[in-house]
Design a protein around this motif. Structure first.
Motif, PDB file in Angstrom:
ATOM      1  N   ALA A 183      -6.959  -6.097 -12.084  1.00  0.00           N
ATOM      2  CA  ALA A 183      -6.006  -6.917 -11.444  1.00  0.00           C
ATOM      3  C   ALA A 183      -5.359  -6.015 -10.434  1.00  0.00           C
ATOM      4  O   ALA A 183      -5.360  -4.968 -10.353  1.00  0.00           O
ATOM      5  CB  ALA A 183      -4.873  -7.057 -12.644  1.00  0.00           C
ATOM      6  N   ALA A 184      -5.039  -6.737  -9.395  1.00  0.00           N
ATOM      7  CA  ALA A 184      -4.220  -6.162  -8.161  1.00  0.00           C
ATOM      8  C   ALA A 184      -2.990  -7.035  -7.883  1.00  0.00           C
ATOM      9  O   ALA A 184      -2.962  -8.117  -8.023  1.00  0.00           O
ATOM     10  CB  ALA A 184      -5.356  -6.342  -6.998  1.00  0.00           C
ATOM     11  N   ILE A 185      -1.941  -6.208  -7.879  1.00  0.00           N
ATOM     12  CA  ILE A 185      -0.659  -6.722  -7.577  1.00  0.00           C
ATOM     13  C   ILE A 185      -0.396  -6.078  -6.044  1.00  0.00           C
ATOM     14  O   ILE A 185      -0.205  -5.011  -5.770  1.00  0.00           O
ATOM     15  CB  ILE A 185       0.461  -5.997  -8.376  1.00  0.00           C
ATOM     16  CG1 ILE A 185       0.174  -6.305  -9.764  1.00  0.00           C
ATOM     17  CG2 ILE A 185       1.989  -6.668  -7.938  1.00  0.00           C
ATOM     18  CD1 ILE A 185       0.819  -5.513 -10.863  1.00  0.00           C
ATOM     19  N   ALA A 186      -0.459  -7.178  -4.961  1.00  0.00           N
ATOM     20  CA  ALA A 186      -0.245  -6.770  -3.492  1.00  0.00           C
ATOM     21  C   ALA A 186       1.416  -7.075  -3.431  1.00  0.00           C
ATOM     22  O   ALA A 186       2.054  -7.803  -3.881  1.00  0.00           O
ATOM     23  CB  ALA A 186      -0.904  -7.858  -2.824  1.00  0.00           C
ATOM     24  N   VAL A 187       1.995  -5.900  -2.803  1.00  0.00           N
ATOM     25  CA  VAL A 187       3.384  -5.877  -2.540  1.00  0.00           C
ATOM     26  C   VAL A 187       3.837  -5.886  -1.079  1.00  0.00           C
ATOM     27  O   VAL A 187       3.148  -4.793  -0.241  1.00  0.00           O
ATOM     28  CB  VAL A 187       3.937  -4.563  -3.349  1.00  0.00           C
ATOM     29  CG1 VAL A 187       5.386  -4.388  -3.313  1.00  0.00           C
ATOM     30  CG2 VAL A 187       3.475  -4.642  -4.930  1.00  0.00           C
ATOM     31  N   ASP A 188       4.863  -6.241  -0.692  1.00  0.00           N
ATOM     32  CA  ASP A 188       5.207  -6.299   0.598  1.00  0.00           C
ATOM     33  C   ASP A 188       6.594  -6.359   0.614  1.00  0.00           C
ATOM     34  O   ASP A 188       7.423  -7.226  -0.006  1.00  0.00           O
ATOM     35  CB  ASP A 188       4.626  -7.531   1.289  1.00  0.00           C
ATOM     36  CG  ASP A 188       4.921  -7.468   2.938  1.00  0.00           C
ATOM     37  OD1 ASP A 188       4.154  -6.680   3.655  1.00  0.00           O
ATOM     38  OD2 ASP A 188       5.930  -7.888   3.392  1.00  0.00           O
ATOM     39  N   LEU A 189       7.357  -5.495   1.384  1.00  0.00           N
ATOM     40  CA  LEU A 189       8.712  -5.388   1.484  1.00  0.00           C
ATOM     41  C   LEU A 189       9.211  -6.712   2.529  1.00  0.00           C
ATOM     42  O   LEU A 189       8.544  -6.806   3.460  1.00  0.00           O
ATOM     43  CB  LEU A 189       9.214  -3.958   2.226  1.00  0.00           C
ATOM     44  CG  LEU A 189       9.525  -2.803   1.170  1.00  0.00           C
ATOM     45  CD1 LEU A 189       8.176  -2.521   0.841  1.00  0.00           C
ATOM     46  CD2 LEU A 189      10.203  -1.766   1.934  1.00  0.00           C
ATOM     47  N   ASP A 190      10.031  -7.463   1.930  1.00  0.00           N
ATOM     48  CA  ASP A 190      10.703  -8.588   2.623  1.00  0.00           C
ATOM     49  C   ASP A 190      11.432  -8.231   3.936  1.00  0.00           C
ATOM     50  O   ASP A 190      12.463  -7.351   3.985  1.00  0.00           O
ATOM     51  CB  ASP A 190      11.814  -9.370   1.805  1.00  0.00           C
ATOM     52  CG  ASP A 190      10.687  -9.769   0.514  1.00  0.00           C
ATOM     53  OD1 ASP A 190       9.618 -10.300   0.688  1.00  0.00           O
ATOM     54  OD2 ASP A 190      11.418 -10.141  -0.581  1.00  0.00           O
ATOM     55  N   HIS A 191      11.146  -8.762   5.006  1.00  0.00           N
ATOM     56  CA  HIS A 191      11.968  -8.546   6.133  1.00  0.00           C
ATOM     57  C   HIS A 191      11.898  -7.164   6.924  1.00  0.00           C
ATOM     58  O   HIS A 191      12.874  -6.836   7.288  1.00  0.00           O
ATOM     59  CB  HIS A 191      13.214  -9.141   6.454  1.00  0.00           C
ATOM     60  CG  HIS A 191      13.062 -10.856   5.839  1.00  0.00           C
ATOM     61  ND1 HIS A 191      12.499 -11.733   6.639  1.00  0.00           N
ATOM     62  CD2 HIS A 191      13.722 -11.233   4.945  1.00  0.00           C
ATOM     63  CE1 HIS A 191      12.612 -12.839   5.753  1.00  0.00           C
ATOM     64  NE2 HIS A 191      13.160 -12.702   4.891  1.00  0.00           N
ATOM     65  N   PHE A 192      10.967  -6.364   6.462  1.00  0.00           N
ATOM     66  CA  PHE A 192      10.906  -4.936   6.722  1.00  0.00           C
ATOM     67  C   PHE A 192      11.026  -4.635   8.264  1.00  0.00           C
ATOM     68  O   PHE A 192      11.461  -3.499   8.481  1.00  0.00           O
ATOM     69  CB  PHE A 192      10.253  -4.111   5.877  1.00  0.00           C
ATOM     70  CG  PHE A 192      10.442  -2.606   5.865  1.00  0.00           C
ATOM     71  CD1 PHE A 192      11.424  -2.216   5.135  1.00  0.00           C
ATOM     72  CD2 PHE A 192       9.749  -1.846   6.500  1.00  0.00           C
ATOM     73  CE1 PHE A 192      11.977  -0.843   5.199  1.00  0.00           C
ATOM     74  CE2 PHE A 192      10.059  -0.402   6.346  1.00  0.00           C
ATOM     75  CZ  PHE A 192      11.128   0.064   5.713  1.00  0.00           C
ATOM     76  N   LYS A 193      10.316  -5.405   8.848  1.00  0.00           N
ATOM     77  CA  LYS A 193      10.123  -5.071  10.393  1.00  0.00           C
ATOM     78  C   LYS A 193      11.698  -5.438  11.053  1.00  0.00           C
ATOM     79  O   LYS A 193      11.820  -4.434  11.950  1.00  0.00           O
ATOM     80  CB  LYS A 193       9.179  -5.908  11.126  1.00  0.00           C
ATOM     81  CG  LYS A 193       7.774  -5.547  10.717  1.00  0.00           C
ATOM     82  CD  LYS A 193       6.780  -6.332  11.369  1.00  0.00           C
ATOM     83  CE  LYS A 193       5.335  -6.088  11.197  1.00  0.00           C
ATOM     84  NZ  LYS A 193       4.941  -6.124   9.903  1.00  0.00           N
ATOM     85  N   GLN A 194      12.258  -6.207  10.783  1.00  0.00           N
ATOM     86  CA  GLN A 194      13.614  -6.417  10.831  1.00  0.00           C
ATOM     87  C   GLN A 194      14.476  -5.366  10.797  1.00  0.00           C
ATOM     88  O   GLN A 194      15.247  -4.930  11.572  1.00  0.00           O
ATOM     89  CB  GLN A 194      14.098  -7.966  10.735  1.00  0.00           C
ATOM     90  CG  GLN A 194      15.480  -8.307  10.975  1.00  0.00           C
ATOM     91  CD  GLN A 194      15.256  -8.283  12.740  1.00  0.00           C
ATOM     92  OE1 GLN A 194      14.610  -8.847  13.241  1.00  0.00           O
ATOM     93  NE2 GLN A 194      16.431  -7.728  13.435  1.00  0.00           N
ATOM     94  N   PHE A 195      14.252  -4.835   9.531  1.00  0.00           N
ATOM     95  CA  PHE A 195      15.064  -3.705   8.749  1.00  0.00           C
ATOM     96  C   PHE A 195      14.952  -2.509   9.863  1.00  0.00           C
ATOM     97  O   PHE A 195      16.019  -2.041  10.138  1.00  0.00           O
ATOM     98  CB  PHE A 195      14.715  -3.480   7.426  1.00  0.00           C
ATOM     99  CG  PHE A 195      15.514  -2.240   7.025  1.00  0.00           C
ATOM    100  CD1 PHE A 195      16.713  -2.789   6.150  1.00  0.00           C
ATOM    101  CD2 PHE A 195      15.463  -0.908   7.046  1.00  0.00           C
ATOM    102  CE1 PHE A 195      17.536  -1.904   5.440  1.00  0.00           C
ATOM    103  CE2 PHE A 195      16.116  -0.223   6.344  1.00  0.00           C
ATOM    104  CZ  PHE A 195      17.455  -0.536   5.620  1.00  0.00           C
ATOM    105  N   ASN A 196      13.727  -2.044  10.082  1.00  0.00           N
ATOM    106  CA  ASN A 196      13.432  -1.039  11.016  1.00  0.00           C
ATOM    107  C   ASN A 196      14.212  -1.190  12.430  1.00  0.00           C
ATOM    108  O   ASN A 196      14.609  -0.301  12.904  1.00  0.00           O
ATOM    109  CB  ASN A 196      12.035  -0.778  11.160  1.00  0.00           C
ATOM    110  CG  ASN A 196      11.454  -0.166  10.072  1.00  0.00           C
ATOM    111  OD1 ASN A 196      11.978   0.654   9.206  1.00  0.00           O
ATOM    112  ND2 ASN A 196      10.176  -0.308   9.923  1.00  0.00           N
ATOM    113  N   GLN A 197      14.111  -2.511  12.897  1.00  0.00           N
ATOM    114  CA  GLN A 197      14.721  -2.595  14.322  1.00  0.00           C
ATOM    115  C   GLN A 197      16.085  -2.696  14.249  1.00  0.00           C
ATOM    116  O   GLN A 197      16.906  -1.953  15.150  1.00  0.00           O
ATOM    117  CB  GLN A 197      14.481  -4.003  14.624  1.00  0.00           C
ATOM    118  CG  GLN A 197      12.972  -4.432  14.915  1.00  0.00           C
ATOM    119  CD  GLN A 197      12.480  -5.741  15.271  1.00  0.00           C
ATOM    120  OE1 GLN A 197      13.508  -6.588  15.551  1.00  0.00           O
ATOM    121  NE2 GLN A 197      11.362  -5.913  15.743  1.00  0.00           N
TER     122      GLN A 197
END
Length: 338
Positions: free
Chosen positions: A205-219
């Motif tokens: 099983a694979a669980i793909a995870v992505d932080l929501d709106h993280f590019k905007q957070f970095n900006q």
């Protein structure tokens, strides 16, 4: 570059390399351009195959992927170090085995010699005493020499174990992402290959995870704070993975959790636990002492299918992840939703 091109050839390849970067929306900095140029040139077969696999699996190209390709296939020192590690590791293992065998042989020889001297019998006591005296003298010299050899072997053995530990650490560093402490893609590929070699029908099983709106957070808050957030989230993700699983940093703000011998329902439950755990995290700016926005993640869960390669498997996991994003983020999607 590993070869010389004419001006005409170099210009043509450079134009195609730039076109490749533009097609994948990549900046034309040296690392990206070098990877694209080598791919267009077609000289490094392994690099070309790796890129073709990613293209066929529709894996998006970003700076993280390009840097990984550059390190694995273009920088010669990385590949040489890997070969050196394998060669020295084999040498150390052989030395350990030989040292242990030599030590046992010496101990057995001395025992046999001691018992033989005790059992010695003769009909001429004077000659026997003289002979025994010479044998005992030689025996003590031999025992002293062998003891010195055993000490040297023990010292060599200790050093070899220490060297092997250092090599293990070096090998681990090549498989671990420096920022988060999670495994990198090289380690992920090796683990998947190993699992499937053991059992081609193995359930993964694979669980793909992505932080929501993280590019905007970095900006908004800067990459330094963003790196701290990534590190904390990675630690939380890792806390939910058992020893048999594999937490991976797959991209900038992308993670993967690989779980062998786990069904879709169990993987989905683990994904939900991870989502809730990250959602409960709270962050405060060390400078302003003000609370930072809540960080959430979207997750996609999929099971490996025997007819696909691992690139396709991970691409399908990302497709499931995109469903969670489209549905509003901060939730878990499964491949049943495809």
């Amino acid at each position: 570059m590993m070869y010389q091109d004419s001006i005409e050839q170099a210009s043509e390849k450079a134009a195609l390399a730039i076109a490749f970067l533009q097609r994948h929306r990549l900046a034309a900095h040296p690392v990206n351009f070098t990877v694209a140029y080598e791919y267009i040139s077609g000289v490094i077969a392994e690099l070309c195959q790796a890129i073709e696999d990613k293209l066929s699996a529709r894996i998006p190209f970003d700076d993280f992927v390009m840097t990984e390709l550059y390190s694995n296939y273009i920088v010669p020192t990385g590949r040489q170090n890997e070969q050196m590690i394998a060669a020295v590791y084999k040498m150390v293992s052989t030395l350990n085995q030989q040292s242990e065998q030599a030590g046992e042989a010496i101990h057995d020889y001395i025992d046999v010699l001691d018992h033989s001297l005790v059992a010695l019998k003769t009909d001429t006591p004077v000659q026997a005493r003289d002979t025994i005296s010479r044998i005992m003298s030689a025996t003590y010299e031999l025992k002293a020499t062998q003891q010195k050899l055993r000490d040297q072997l023990a010292q060599s053995n200790d050093q070899s174990y220490q060297l092997r530990a250092e090599l293990e650490q070096l090998k681990r560093e090549r498989h671990v992402d420096a920022l988060t402490g999670l495994y990198n893609r090289l380690a992920m590929q090796e683990h998947i290959d190993q699992w499937l070699a053991e059992n081609p029908q193995r359930r993964i099983a694979a669980i793909a995870v992505d932080l929501d709106h993280f590019k905007q957070f970095n900006q908004d808050y800067g990459y330094n704070i963003g790196d701290v957030i990534l590190s904390k989230v990675a630690k939380k993700i890792s806390a939910y993975v058992q020893e048999s699983g594999l937490p991976v940093r797959a991209g900038g703000e992308e993670f993967l959790i690989l779980l062998p011998d786990v069904d879709l329902r169990t993987a989905s439950e683990i994904a939900e636990q991870v989502r809730r755990g990250v959602e409960k995290l709270r962050f405060v700016s060390s400078r302003s002492k003000k609370a930072l926005p809540k960080v959430t993640i979207s997750l996609g869960v999929a099971l490996y299918q025997a007819q696909e390669n691992w690139h396709q498997f991970l691409a399908r996991s990302n497709q499931v992840l995109s469903i969670a994003k489209k549905r509003g983020r901060n939730q878990v999607a499964t491949e049943a939703m495809l």
